[in-house]
Design a protein around this motif. Structure first.
Motif, PDB file in Angstrom:
ATOM      1  N   GLU A 145     -23.116 -11.459  40.724  1.00  0.00           N
ATOM      2  CA  GLU A 145     -23.857 -11.066  39.527  1.00  0.00           C
ATOM      3  C   GLU A 145     -24.914 -12.113  39.194  1.00  0.00           C
ATOM      4  OE1 GLU A 145     -22.861  -9.827  34.899  1.00  0.00           O
ATOM      5  OE2 GLU A 145     -21.272  -9.847  36.406  1.00  0.00           O
ATOM      6  N   PRO A 146     -26.151 -11.709  38.833  1.00  0.00           N
ATOM      7  CA  PRO A 146     -27.210 -12.678  38.565  1.00  0.00           C
ATOM      8  C   PRO A 146     -27.110 -13.341  37.187  1.00  0.00           C
ATOM      9  CG  PRO A 146     -28.071 -10.456  38.324  1.00  0.00           C
ATOM     10  CD  PRO A 146     -26.652 -10.319  38.832  1.00  0.00           C
ATOM     11  N   ARG A 147     -25.959 -13.914  36.903  1.00  0.00           N
ATOM     12  CA  ARG A 147     -25.784 -14.773  35.710  1.00  0.00           C
ATOM     13  C   ARG A 147     -26.015 -16.202  36.180  1.00  0.00           C
ATOM     14  NH1 ARG A 147     -20.001 -14.196  33.828  1.00  0.00           N
ATOM     15  NH2 ARG A 147     -19.567 -12.590  35.375  1.00  0.00           N
ATOM     16  N   VAL A 148     -27.251 -16.669  36.141  1.00  0.00           N
ATOM     17  CA  VAL A 148     -27.576 -17.940  36.778  1.00  0.00           C
ATOM     18  C   VAL A 148     -28.004 -19.023  35.793  1.00  0.00           C
ATOM     19  CG1 VAL A 148     -28.198 -16.774  38.914  1.00  0.00           C
ATOM     20  CG2 VAL A 148     -29.981 -17.251  37.215  1.00  0.00           C
ATOM     21  N   GLY A 149     -28.033 -18.720  34.515  1.00  0.00           N
ATOM     22  CA  GLY A 149     -28.421 -19.736  33.551  1.00  0.00           C
ATOM     23  C   GLY A 149     -29.927 -19.908  33.476  1.00  0.00           C
ATOM     24  N   HIS A 150     -30.356 -20.953  32.766  1.00  0.00           N
ATOM     25  CA  HIS A 150     -31.774 -21.192  32.544  1.00  0.00           C
ATOM     26  C   HIS A 150     -32.359 -22.009  33.692  1.00  0.00           C
ATOM     27  CE1 HIS A 150     -31.286 -19.581  28.541  1.00  0.00           C
ATOM     28  NE2 HIS A 150     -30.297 -20.436  28.311  1.00  0.00           N
ATOM     29  N   ASP A 544     -21.658 -26.832  38.589  1.00  0.00           N
ATOM     30  CA  ASP A 544     -22.925 -26.737  37.881  1.00  0.00           C
ATOM     31  C   ASP A 544     -24.015 -27.347  38.743  1.00  0.00           C
ATOM     32  OD1 ASP A 544     -21.799 -25.555  35.641  1.00  0.00           O
ATOM     33  OD2 ASP A 544     -21.314 -27.499  34.736  1.00  0.00           O
ATOM     34  N   ALA A 545     -25.217 -26.832  38.608  1.00  0.00           N
ATOM     35  CA  ALA A 545     -26.334 -27.352  39.381  1.00  0.00           C
ATOM     36  C   ALA A 545     -27.581 -27.347  38.511  1.00  0.00           C
ATOM     37  CB  ALA A 545     -26.568 -26.499  40.633  1.00  0.00           C
ATOM     38  N   ASP A 546     -28.305 -28.434  38.504  1.00  0.00           N
ATOM     39  CA  ASP A 546     -29.535 -28.547  37.734  1.00  0.00           C
ATOM     40  C   ASP A 546     -30.692 -28.034  38.578  1.00  0.00           C
ATOM     41  OD1 ASP A 546     -31.645 -29.146  36.160  1.00  0.00           O
ATOM     42  OD2 ASP A 546     -31.456 -31.333  36.316  1.00  0.00           O
TER      43      ASP A 546
END
Length: 554
Positions: A145-150, A544-546
């Motif tokens: 699912e494309p829930r990838v954050g900002h 998590d990834a920045d």
């Protein structure tokens, strides 16, 4: 370019539910099913709803335009975006049923070979786009699912369905090189002329891929010994934004941490798996199975433990509690059922089956009558459960239309803790379902919380729980999310794993963070930075990834 929603044989796939659209019951079939659902469950079936048609779904426009450099392998069409927006968990099916597509990929890529995959990853790195590897779309944990954050300019679903087929077979070593986008049935069809099989059959087998199995550490056919795809993989090749990753094919090695083991369960955050060497074997010619009935689930669990530790290694050793046995037609609800099975390509398996059944009988079990002693109309409990297992995903979709919440969760725990663990988790599930569904705790019309063992190890079982309850129409997702949170807290706090074979994805992430060591998360994050410096691969999964600063839009 586009799959168009059609499968390998041209049959249309459901845009919202499981499997083939033509296998989903139509309204007349649902009207016939509804009275039986009400009779057996005491709820549901009072009203039949229709899914929102594909052409009626209101979809936000894509934020990106397909680049000319990738013309022919990339699409922004609404049907492609919808079909790649979600997996097939209950919450996904409900949202698809109601046409709730709040998040969809902006683009869908259909690479035909590794060079196409490389070009798609280069595009995503240059433009700061999240790349989400997509196999068969059967994830039940929000993994695709494309829930990838900002921090991303858009999302691209990378459909590996074009990377298919068996590239090589090494019959001397008993191995095959298979491309990652190969569906389960195609994989077996390719091996069959050689008299070989991978013998890995997850419930999603018909619509899932080898690459997906590897990326999620999928559980398969065998209930003992080679229970996961891990046990069948010799080497893996993947493409990362930093370049290829390929392990050496060996029967075993003590040369440090294994590079292919790191890709197993990586869920697309380290690279896009493109092919793998896997162990294959002669197809079994001898098979035998027999159910054994126990007066209680605890008694059946003790028999499963002894058999798992006996060295007999049955291919099937699945225990159903009385309620699951009754619901699936494998029993009448008065007994737990232990289904034992053996198979071999080389010799009859009657003797090991006899020993396992004798062991179970010595622990209080009552074996089902031999086939010759049953009347012709009397189905074996094993056959009834197998049919229910294969049809379960389609049935769940029907229950959505009939107002029934139907979902599962699974885990694993050691034998010494199983009794208390099972009590705590079952009670948490019953309490949460009763509260959320505003239903009575016992008696007719009450929710059902059932359990079975999918796999057993010498050190412990893998319990798999099913929940059936009256749905709050229109609020099913929120309803299940409350139940899921409660049972997940109970599982992790009682020492179990948040998932035995369904992966972590985005849905399990909060509890996975509690389960895994912090230092391991640091190490995994460092590995991701080494191969995915722009953090484009499946953001939000496992670590998590920045993504860094924004890049210009396309």
């Amino acid at each position: 370019m586009s799959s168009g929603g059609a499968d390998r044989d041209g049959r249309a796939r459901s845009h919202w539910g499981w499997g083939y659209a033509d296998r989903s019951p139509d309204r007349s079939a649902l009207e016939a099913i509804a009275p039986e659902v009400r009779r057996r469950l005491g709820f549901g079936g009072d009203r039949i709803e229709e899914p929102v048609p594909l052409e009626s779904i209101d979809l936000a426009p894509a934020r990106l335009r397909p680049p000319e450099s990738l013309a022919g392998i990339i699409s922004a069409s609404p049907p492609d975006r919808i079909r790649h927006a979600m997996g097939r968990a209950y919450r996904d099916v409900v949202r698809g049923f109601r046409g709730r597509y709040e998040r969809t990929p902006d683009l869908v890529a259909f690479p035909r070979d590794e060079d196409d995959v490389r070009r798609v990853l280069e595009l995503c790195s240059e433009r700061r786009l999240a790349a989400i590897p997509y196999g068969g779309g059967t994830s039940v944990v929000g993994g695709i699912e494309p829930r990838v954050g900002h921090g991303y300019r858009g999302t691209v679903s990378v459909d590996l369905g074009g990377l298919t087929g068996i590239a090589a077979i090494d019959e001397v070593s008993g191995a095959a090189l298979i491309r990652a986008g190969t569906l389960g049935p195609d994989l077996e069809d390719g091996l069959r002329p050689h008299g070989l099989t991978l013998r890995h059959f997850p419930q999603s087998f018909e619509f899932s891929t080898l690459g997906g199995w590897i990326a999620t550490r999928a559980g398969g056919h065998f209930a003992t010994l080679q229970t996961h795809i891990d046990d069948l993989v010799d080497s893996v090749r993947a493409l990362t934004p930093a370049g290829p990753w390929e392990s050496r094919r060996l029967p075993g090695s003590g040369a440090g941490p294994s590079p292919d083991r790191m890709l197993l369960g990586s869920e697309g955050i380290l690279g896009v798996i493109t092919e793998a060497w896997v162990q294959v074997r002669p197809r079994p010619r001898f098979k035998a199975s027999r159910p054994v009935f126990f007066t209680s689930f605890a008694a059946g669990a003790e028999a499963a433990r002894v058999i798992a530790q006996s060295g007999l290694h049955p291919s099937n050793c699945r225990l159903l509690d009385p309620l699951e046995a009754e619901t699936t037609g494998a029993g009448d609800g008065s007994s737990a059922v232990l289904i034992l099975g053996f198979e071999s390509a080389f010799a009859p398996v009657d003797e090991p089956l006899r020993l396992a059944v004798e062991c179970a009988a010595g622990l209080g079990g009552r074996p089902e009558a031999e086939p010759g002693d049953r009347s012709p109309e009397e189905d074996s409990a094993a056959q009834s459960w197998r049919s229910a297992f294969l049809d379960a995903p389609y049935l769940r979709d029907s229950l959505v239309a009939l107002g029934v919440l139907s979902e599962t969760f699974e885990t694993a725990i050691t034998w010494d803790r199983f009794g208390e663990f099972h009590s705590r988790v079952s009670e948490a599930a019953r309490r949460a379902v009763a509260e959320v569904c505003e239903a009575p705790g016992e008696g007719e019309g009450s929710p059902r919380v059932m359990c079975r063992f999918t796999h057993v190890y010498p050190t412990g079982p893998a319990p798999y729980y099913t929940v059936l309850a009256k749905a709050r129409r229109g609020s099913e997702v929120e309803q299940w999310d409350e139940v899921k949170a409660a049972v997940s807290e109970a599982i992790v706090s009682a020492g179990g794993t948040i998932t035995h074979h369904h992966a972590v994805g985005r849905d399990h992430r909060p509890w996975y963070d509690l389960q895994r060591p912090d230092r391991f998360a640091d190490a995994l994050g460092a590995a991701k930075r080494a191969v995915d410096p722009e953090a484009i691969l499946n953001p939000g999964v496992l670590v998590d990834a920045d993504p860094g600063p924004h890049s210009p839009s396309m």
